[in-house]
Design an enzyme around this catalytic site. Structure first.
Site, mmCIF file in Angstrom:
data_model
loop_
_atom_site.group_PDB
_atom_site.id
_atom_site.type_symbol
_atom_site.label_atom_id
_atom_site.label_comp_id
_atom_site.label_asym_id
_atom_site.label_seq_id
_atom_site.Cartn_x
_atom_site.Cartn_y
_atom_site.Cartn_z
ATOM 1 N N HIS A 123 3.357 -3.123 2.698
ATOM 2 C CA HIS A 123 3.859 -4.494 2.678
ATOM 3 C C HIS A 123 3.018 -5.398 1.771
ATOM 4 C CE1 HIS A 123 0.572 -5.872 5.333
ATOM 5 N NE2 HIS A 123 0.772 -4.745 5.987
ATOM 6 N N ASP A 124 3.709 -6.278 1.066
ATOM 7 C CA ASP A 124 3.095 -7.293 0.199
ATOM 8 C C ASP A 124 2.387 -6.709 -1.018
ATOM 9 O OD1 ASP A 124 3.657 -9.664 1.996
ATOM 10 O OD2 ASP A 124 2.409 -8.469 3.340
ATOM 11 N N GLY A 141 -1.420 -2.338 2.764
ATOM 12 C CA GLY A 141 -0.799 -3.600 2.414
ATOM 13 C C GLY A 141 -1.646 -4.441 1.478
#
Length: 261
Positions: A123-124, A141
């Site tokens: 994520h991100d 992440g």
């Protein structure tokens, strides 16, 4: 304009948007608010989720899961996104997660990146253009991977690290700090031989005499002060009656990349 080709056994959400020339295979899933650009191909059993925008000519191979929820303990179903450019390849079992609110809300992937089987984008993460993720490469992440970087097989990158342009991370490397652009980084590793596979060979019915001959050969090979050529000559001199030793000698002499000692 060519209409999208959707296999009757595919599942496409009502809110998904498919551009001209998109092909969706059998049992593939295109999720809510997933937007696929022209020429994208979703192979059978692939899962392409949303909210996400995918550019042109991306290819999703069987059993990849791209655009899924972030793997983050604090995620509570907030609206977050994945933004993917053009010409990316996601091979089998690749996973790519959307962003989190605390991380900016968007995972981004640029153009012409190649994700080999089982690689993971967390994520991100922010991925540039023309990167290569070899099998099993894994990002935590909030990682940034710049253009033309290579992440080697089964290498892992710690959260918030950066991997610079044109850098090369060798296989099985653990990255916990930023990798400078143009550099080569690899975890030092030394593989050694610890002699005969005694227990395994006993289970296969090798006699005590066969094991003793092999043990003698491996002692000459890896525990003496001889080089490989000298050790082979000594094997031929002292252990000539053993067919197993003869097989070992032939194997070593035909090795093109050397042997583990």
């Amino acid at each position: 304009m060519n209409k999208p080709e959707i296999h009757p056994q595919a599942v496409v959400a009502a809110s998904a948007k498919l551009a001209a020339g998109v092909k969706i295979g059998a049992y593939a899933i295109v999720g809510d608010e997933a937007e696929l650009g022209e020429g994208c191909v979703v192979h059978p059993h692939a899962s392409v989720g949303g909210p996400a925008k995918y550019g042109r000519n991306n290819v999703f191979y069987s059993f990849c899961a791209v655009g899924g929820d972030p793997q983050d303990y604090t995620f509570r179903g907030e609206r977050t996104e994945l933004a993917v450019g053009d010409g990316n390849i996601f091979r089998e079992y690749v996973t790519v997660n959307r962003g989190t609110v605390k991380g900016g809300g968007v995972t981004r992937i640029g153009d012409e990146n190649f994700f080999l089987a089982y690689s993971h984008v967390g994520h991100d993460d922010q991925i540039g253009n023309q990167t290569l993720f070899v099998n099993g490469a894994t990002l935590a992440g909030h990682v940034a991977v710049e253009d033309f970087a290579t992440i080697g097989s089964f290498s892992v990158v710690h959260q918030f690290c950066r991997v610079g342009r044109y850098s090369y991370v060798g296989a099985c490397t653990v990255i916990v700090q930023d990798v400078p652009p143009f550099s080569r980084v690899v975890t030092e590793r030394e593989t050694k031989s610890y002699g005969v596979n005694t227990i395994g060979l006993e289970r296969k019915g090798f006699s005590k005499e066969r094991l003793q001959a092999l043990d003698g050969a491996f002692r000459l090979l890896s525990r003496s002060k001889m080089n490989t050529t000298q050790a082979l000559a000594e094997m031929r001199s002292k252990l000539a009656g053993s067919e197993d030793v003869e097989e070992l000698i032939r194997f070593i002499e035909t090795a093109k990349r050397g042997i583990v000692k």
